[in-house]
Design a protein around this motif. Sequence first.
Motif, PDB file in Angstrom:
ATOM      1  N   MET A 130       0.837  -1.167   0.000  1.00  0.00           N
ATOM      2  CA  MET A 130       0.000   0.000   0.000  1.00  0.00           C
ATOM      3  C   MET A 130       0.893   1.247   0.000  1.00  0.00           C
ATOM      4  O   MET A 130       1.796   1.368   0.798  1.00  0.00           O
ATOM      5  CB  MET A 130      -0.913  -0.026   1.230  1.00  0.00           C
ATOM      6  N   GLU A 131       0.592   2.187  -0.848  1.00  0.00           N
ATOM      7  CA  GLU A 131       1.384   3.399  -0.977  1.00  0.00           C
ATOM      8  C   GLU A 131       1.011   4.390   0.124  1.00  0.00           C
ATOM      9  O   GLU A 131      -0.153   4.639   0.390  1.00  0.00           O
ATOM     10  CB  GLU A 131       1.119   4.040  -2.341  1.00  0.00           C
ATOM     11  N   LYS A 132       2.043   4.939   0.764  1.00  0.00           N
ATOM     12  CA  LYS A 132       1.827   5.922   1.840  1.00  0.00           C
ATOM     13  C   LYS A 132       1.605   7.298   1.222  1.00  0.00           C
ATOM     14  O   LYS A 132       2.381   7.757   0.413  1.00  0.00           O
ATOM     15  CB  LYS A 132       3.039   5.952   2.765  1.00  0.00           C
ATOM     16  N   GLU A 133       0.515   7.920   1.619  1.00  0.00           N
ATOM     17  CA  GLU A 133       0.180   9.237   1.104  1.00  0.00           C
ATOM     18  C   GLU A 133       0.684  10.294   2.089  1.00  0.00           C
ATOM     19  O   GLU A 133       0.507  10.168   3.294  1.00  0.00           O
ATOM     20  CB  GLU A 133      -1.345   9.361   0.964  1.00  0.00           C
ATOM     21  N   THR A 134       1.330  11.327   1.600  1.00  0.00           N
ATOM     22  CA  THR A 134       1.822  12.392   2.469  1.00  0.00           C
ATOM     23  C   THR A 134       1.176  13.712   2.072  1.00  0.00           C
ATOM     24  O   THR A 134       0.875  13.941   0.909  1.00  0.00           O
ATOM     25  CB  THR A 134       3.356  12.533   2.385  1.00  0.00           C
ATOM     26  N   ALA A 135       0.986  14.544   3.055  1.00  0.00           N
ATOM     27  CA  ALA A 135       0.384  15.857   2.814  1.00  0.00           C
ATOM     28  C   ALA A 135       1.489  16.889   2.611  1.00  0.00           C
ATOM     29  O   ALA A 135       2.545  16.817   3.227  1.00  0.00           O
ATOM     30  CB  ALA A 135      -0.479  16.267   4.000  1.00  0.00           C
ATOM     31  N   ASP A 136       1.219  17.845   1.761  1.00  0.00           N
ATOM     32  CA  ASP A 136       2.147  18.943   1.521  1.00  0.00           C
ATOM     33  C   ASP A 136       1.926  19.997   2.599  1.00  0.00           C
ATOM     34  O   ASP A 136       0.958  20.754   2.558  1.00  0.00           O
ATOM     35  CB  ASP A 136       1.920  19.527   0.127  1.00  0.00           C
ATOM     36  N   GLN A 137       2.821  20.068   3.581  1.00  0.00           N
ATOM     37  CA  GLN A 137       2.689  20.976   4.719  1.00  0.00           C
ATOM     38  C   GLN A 137       3.067  22.418   4.381  1.00  0.00           C
ATOM     39  O   GLN A 137       2.765  23.325   5.151  1.00  0.00           O
ATOM     40  CB  GLN A 137       3.541  20.476   5.891  1.00  0.00           C
ATOM     41  N   ARG A 138       3.707  22.640   3.256  1.00  0.00           N
ATOM     42  CA  ARG A 138       4.151  23.994   2.904  1.00  0.00           C
ATOM     43  C   ARG A 138       2.983  24.968   2.786  1.00  0.00           C
ATOM     44  O   ARG A 138       3.132  26.153   3.045  1.00  0.00           O
ATOM     45  CB  ARG A 138       4.942  23.977   1.597  1.00  0.00           C
ATOM     46  N   LYS A 139       1.822  24.478   2.409  1.00  0.00           N
ATOM     47  CA  LYS A 139       0.680  25.365   2.228  1.00  0.00           C
ATOM     48  C   LYS A 139       0.226  26.029   3.532  1.00  0.00           C
ATOM     49  O   LYS A 139      -0.479  27.021   3.518  1.00  0.00           O
ATOM     50  CB  LYS A 139      -0.491  24.627   1.582  1.00  0.00           C
ATOM     51  N   TYR A 140       0.651  25.496   4.674  1.00  0.00           N
ATOM     52  CA  TYR A 140       0.254  26.057   5.961  1.00  0.00           C
ATOM     53  C   TYR A 140       1.229  27.104   6.488  1.00  0.00           C
ATOM     54  O   TYR A 140       0.928  27.820   7.428  1.00  0.00           O
ATOM     55  CB  TYR A 140       0.129  24.952   7.010  1.00  0.00           C
ATOM     56  N   SER A 141       2.403  27.199   5.897  1.00  0.00           N
ATOM     57  CA  SER A 141       3.458  28.045   6.456  1.00  0.00           C
ATOM     58  C   SER A 141       3.120  29.534   6.447  1.00  0.00           C
ATOM     59  O   SER A 141       3.605  30.279   7.295  1.00  0.00           O
ATOM     60  CB  SER A 141       4.779  27.807   5.724  1.00  0.00           C
TER      61      SER A 141
END
Length: 140
Positions: free
Chosen positions: A1-12
Amino acid sequence: MEKETADQRKYSSIRFDTQDESAIMTDVLETVPYEYPGKDVEVEIPTAEFTSVCPWSGLPDFAEMKITLIPDQHLIEMKSLKYYLTSYRNVGIYQEHATRRILEELVQVAQPKYMKVEALWNPRGGLGTRVVAEYPGEEH
């Protein structure tokens, strides 16, 4: 199963608007005469609904607050206290500074024999804070 990651840069760069301390409505505070001068009574005023905001992020800070006083000549008028405390709602202020400022402004208005402001700030990021300010205070 592929691990999905969130792009945290949008919160900076997200920051909620905050008001500065000039929004605190000290001028609404009023007193009523204490009709039993010389006969001490301890008054406790609790609230579980105090809010201000973090000066860095603009995220809300919630506190249970208890104001305890022994009046001399004046009691704090409750409606004015509600308006005063509510005026902190969008103010960016550190928890320790808010607690101390509330004590100092209430002492200035009511001139009590004794007053204590206790604030139990809700945990955020696993850390809660308890701040206590007293008048007259002990020198540390």
